[in-house]
Write a protein that holds these residues in place. Structure first.
Motif, PDB file in Angstrom:
ATOM      1  N   HIS A   1      -2.302  40.447  -8.149  1.00 50.02           N
ATOM      2  CA  HIS A   1      -2.144  41.661  -8.947  1.00 50.02           C
ATOM      3  C   HIS A   1      -3.420  41.884  -9.764  1.00 50.02           C
ATOM      4  O   HIS A   1      -3.985  40.930 -10.316  1.00 50.02           O
ATOM      5  CB  HIS A   1      -0.939  41.547  -9.892  1.00 50.02           C
ATOM      6  CG  HIS A   1       0.343  41.232  -9.186  1.00 50.02           C
ATOM      7  ND1 HIS A   1       1.005  42.138  -8.405  1.00 50.02           N
ATOM      8  CD2 HIS A   1       1.081  40.090  -9.131  1.00 50.02           C
ATOM      9  CE1 HIS A   1       2.101  41.586  -7.903  1.00 50.02           C
ATOM     10  NE2 HIS A   1       2.157  40.340  -8.332  1.00 50.02           N
ATOM     11  N   PRO A   2      -3.895  43.114  -9.835  1.00 48.65           N
ATOM     12  CA  PRO A   2      -5.128  43.395 -10.594  1.00 48.65           C
ATOM     13  C   PRO A   2      -4.993  43.000 -12.062  1.00 48.65           C
ATOM     14  O   PRO A   2      -3.926  43.151 -12.660  1.00 48.65           O
ATOM     15  CB  PRO A   2      -5.296  44.915 -10.443  1.00 48.65           C
ATOM     16  CG  PRO A   2      -4.488  45.293  -9.241  1.00 48.65           C
ATOM     17  CD  PRO A   2      -3.344  44.335  -9.208  1.00 48.65           C
ATOM     18  N   ILE A   3      -6.077  42.484 -12.622  1.00 54.04           N
ATOM     19  CA  ILE A   3      -6.127  42.130 -14.041  1.00 54.04           C
ATOM     20  C   ILE A   3      -7.269  42.919 -14.677  1.00 54.04           C
ATOM     21  O   ILE A   3      -8.389  42.921 -14.166  1.00 54.04           O
ATOM     22  CB  ILE A   3      -6.350  40.617 -14.228  1.00 54.04           C
ATOM     23  CG1 ILE A   3      -5.139  39.849 -13.706  1.00 54.04           C
ATOM     24  CG2 ILE A   3      -6.577  40.285 -15.697  1.00 54.04           C
ATOM     25  CD1 ILE A   3      -5.290  38.341 -13.824  1.00 54.04           C
ATOM     26  N   SER A   4      -6.981  43.561 -15.770  1.00 50.72           N
ATOM     27  CA  SER A   4      -7.991  44.401 -16.414  1.00 50.72           C
ATOM     28  C   SER A   4      -8.971  43.559 -17.231  1.00 50.72           C
ATOM     29  O   SER A   4      -8.680  42.419 -17.615  1.00 50.72           O
ATOM     30  CB  SER A   4      -7.322  45.431 -17.322  1.00 50.72           C
ATOM     31  OG  SER A   4      -6.677  44.782 -18.404  1.00 50.72           O
ATOM     32  N   LYS A   5     -10.125  44.142 -17.495  1.00 49.62           N
ATOM     33  CA  LYS A   5     -11.139  43.487 -18.323  1.00 49.62           C
ATOM     34  C   LYS A   5     -10.592  43.192 -19.715  1.00 49.62           C
ATOM     35  O   LYS A   5     -10.811  42.111 -20.260  1.00 49.62           O
ATOM     36  CB  LYS A   5     -12.365  44.397 -18.406  1.00 49.62           C
ATOM     37  CG  LYS A   5     -13.455  43.913 -19.342  1.00 49.62           C
ATOM     38  CD  LYS A   5     -14.660  44.818 -19.286  1.00 49.62           C
ATOM     39  CE  LYS A   5     -14.418  46.118 -20.033  1.00 49.62           C
ATOM     40  NZ  LYS A   5     -14.523  45.954 -21.497  1.00 49.62           N
ATOM     41  N   SER A   6      -9.860  44.137 -20.270  1.00 52.66           N
ATOM     42  CA  SER A   6      -9.325  43.939 -21.624  1.00 52.66           C
ATOM     43  C   SER A   6      -8.293  42.818 -21.660  1.00 52.66           C
ATOM     44  O   SER A   6      -8.200  42.080 -22.651  1.00 52.66           O
ATOM     45  CB  SER A   6      -8.702  45.243 -22.131  1.00 52.66           C
ATOM     46  OG  SER A   6      -7.698  45.709 -21.255  1.00 52.66           O
ATOM     47  N   ALA A   7      -7.523  42.661 -20.584  1.00 51.44           N
ATOM     48  CA  ALA A   7      -6.534  41.582 -20.534  1.00 51.44           C
ATOM     49  C   ALA A   7      -7.221  40.223 -20.529  1.00 51.44           C
ATOM     50  O   ALA A   7      -6.759  39.273 -21.185  1.00 51.44           O
ATOM     51  CB  ALA A   7      -5.656  41.732 -19.293  1.00 51.44           C
TER      52      ALA A   7
END
Length: 256
Positions: free
Chosen positions: A10-16
């Protein structure tokens, strides 16, 4: 030092990542991001691979745990690890074997280059597994070539769409056809990347994958041609039957 590269389901965002790892992610490798704090170096590649580098393996496992990723089910994950040794007295800037990477110093650039090459290997493995599935499906399609139906034609079109998207993703995302921008102005970084690419057989594996894609494409085109031919034959027979019916009805009218 320990390195672990992992394909993300699942994609993970930079902010996460910034929130979870308590670091700042900067634009670095092509369209990817990297960040570093006192204990962890992280690189998020644009093709969905996260690479973590730390002195202790438990630091990496702890970081993954904060993202809800457990290595207990490692067989279901696509991962690759590589030990990195830092030796200030090493006679060369780096040396690489199948077992270990030795660096004279752990600069941000060198770690980013290593992380990029390993993440490309992991991303390529993901596409290799997808291609194995597509190849099996392609064989079943060819084996059932004598069957014809309108719904089967629709399924074949969907398969061709998946094939085209896979090829597009491989070429555009993995960045294996063009030299990464970070290598243009640094010969040492370029040599490091090229050596890793050779050890990991990135270009050979990429060529094999593209060759498989071409073979599947040829199979799909063959089946599509045969289906179109059968459809044309079917329409021709309908026209022949309609003409025959019209002739018979005309004769019957003349007899009356």
């Amino acid at each position: 030092m320990n390195l672990l590269s992992l394909y993300l389901d699942h994609p993970i965002s930079k902010s996460a990542l910034e929130y979870s790892f308590d670091l700042t992610m900067n634009k670095g490798v092509e369209n990817g991001y990297y960040g570093r704090n006192d204990t962890l170096h992280a690189l998020l590649a644009p093709f969905g691979v996260l690479t973590l580098i730390a002195d202790e393996k438990r630091t990496i496992l702890s970081a993954l745990s904060t993202l809800g990723i457990s290595m207990e089910d490692e067989q279901k994950l696509i991962t690759q690890d590589y030990p990195i040794q830092i030796d200030p007295n090493h006679p060369e800037a780096f040396s690489i074997t199948n077992q270990v990477i030795i660096l004279r110093e752990d600069t941000v650039l060198s770690l980013n280059v290593i992380a990029l090459a390993i993440s490309q290997s992991v991303g390529l493995e993901h596409y290799e597994k997808r291609l194995d599935t597509l190849f099996s499906q392609s064989r079943r399609i060819v084996a059932s070539i004598h069957h014809f139906s309108i719904s089967r034609r629709s399924h074949l079109m969907q398969f061709a769409k998946r094939l085209a998207l896979t090829r597009h993703d491989m070429v555009s995302n993995l960045l294996l056809l063009d030299k990464p921008n970070i290598l243009w102005d640094n010969e040492e970084a370029e040599n490091l990347y090229n050596r890793l690419a050779f050890i990991l057989e990135l270009y050979d594996r990429h060529e094999i994958a593209l060759s498989k894609l071409s073979q599947i494409k040829e199979d799909v085109m063959l089946v599509m041609d045969i289906i179109n031919h059968k459809k044309s034959e079917f329409l021709e027979w309908i026209i022949i039957v309609l003409i025959a019916v019209e002739i018979v009805m005309g004769i019957m009218e003349m007899v009356k």
